[in-house]
Design a protein around this motif. Structure first.
Motif, short mmCIF file in Angstrom:
data_model
loop_
_atom_site.label_atom_id
_atom_site.label_comp_id
_atom_site.label_asym_id
_atom_site.label_seq_id
_atom_site.Cartn_x
_atom_site.Cartn_y
_atom_site.Cartn_z
N LYS A 252 0.82 -1.22 0.00
CA LYS A 252 0.00 0.00 0.00
C LYS A 252 0.85 1.27 0.00
CE LYS A 252 -0.76 0.17 5.01
NZ LYS A 252 -1.80 0.05 6.05
N SER B 31 -2.38 -8.32 -1.72
CA SER B 31 -3.07 -7.51 -0.72
C SER B 31 -2.29 -6.21 -0.47
CB SER B 31 -3.18 -8.30 0.59
OG SER B 31 -3.45 -7.43 1.67
N ASP C 192 -8.51 -5.55 -2.13
CA ASP C 192 -8.81 -5.65 -0.70
C ASP C 192 -9.44 -7.01 -0.41
OD1 ASP C 192 -11.51 -5.48 -1.46
OD2 ASP C 192 -11.73 -3.40 -0.81
N GLU C 193 -9.84 -7.22 0.83
CA GLU C 193 -10.39 -8.52 1.24
C GLU C 193 -11.69 -8.88 0.53
OE1 GLU C 193 -11.50 -5.21 3.87
OE2 GLU C 193 -9.55 -6.10 3.50
#
Length: 157
Positions: A5, A113, A137-138
């Motif tokens: 990220k 991720s 994302d999840e």
């Protein structure tokens, strides 16, 4: 540990699965990128397309002329064969241009991720011989992309 990220690009250029190959090629060219995630109408990641995929499609239509030591008959036939092959290539390119992205995109996309380490992303790229990883994302929502250049940039900061 540098996280994905912190190195990824959040402003991702995407194409839709229902775009034509011509539209996808234009997006790649205008943005000077070699590939892009493919999303559905809801913005969910459904695939990835690259210049390589488009080139592979066009290669099918490339001419295969045998010009090594042509016989006299070949010299007579060559202009006719070349015209025929040119017409076939042009027809193939027109057909390819209206095909949809979903017809040639890779559906099995390696993703990462945002919480993964940049080292993990680099390892995935190396293992699968790929140049970019969509960051999801999840819930599977596309939140960014990390490229080989981003990985290198993360280590030189």
């Amino acid at each position: 540990m540098i996280k994905v990220k912190d190195a990824m690009q959040s402003d991702v250029i995407t194409v839709k699965r229902t775009n034509s190959i011509h539209e996808a090629a234009r997006v790649l060219r205008e943005n000077r990128i070699s590939g892009a995630p493919v999303v559905d109408d809801d913005g969910k990641l459904v695939g990835i397309i690259s210049e390589e995929d488009i080139m592979r499609l066009l290669e099918v239509h490339s001419p295969r002329l045998n010009l090594i030591l042509p016989s006299p008959l070949d010299l007579v036939e060559l202009p006719i064969r070349m015209k025929h092959e040119y017409d076939e290539i042009a027809k193939g390119i027109r057909k390819a241009a209206v095909m949809l992205v979903e017809e040639i995109m890779k559906e099995k996309v390696i993703t990462v991720s945002p919480e993964a380490s940049v080292s993990d992303a680099a390892e995935l790229m190396d293992k699968h011989d790929i140049k970019r990883l969509p960051v999801v994302d999840e819930d599977g929502n596309l939140v960014g992309i990390i490229t080989r250049g981003d990985v290198i940039g993360a280590f030189v900061k």
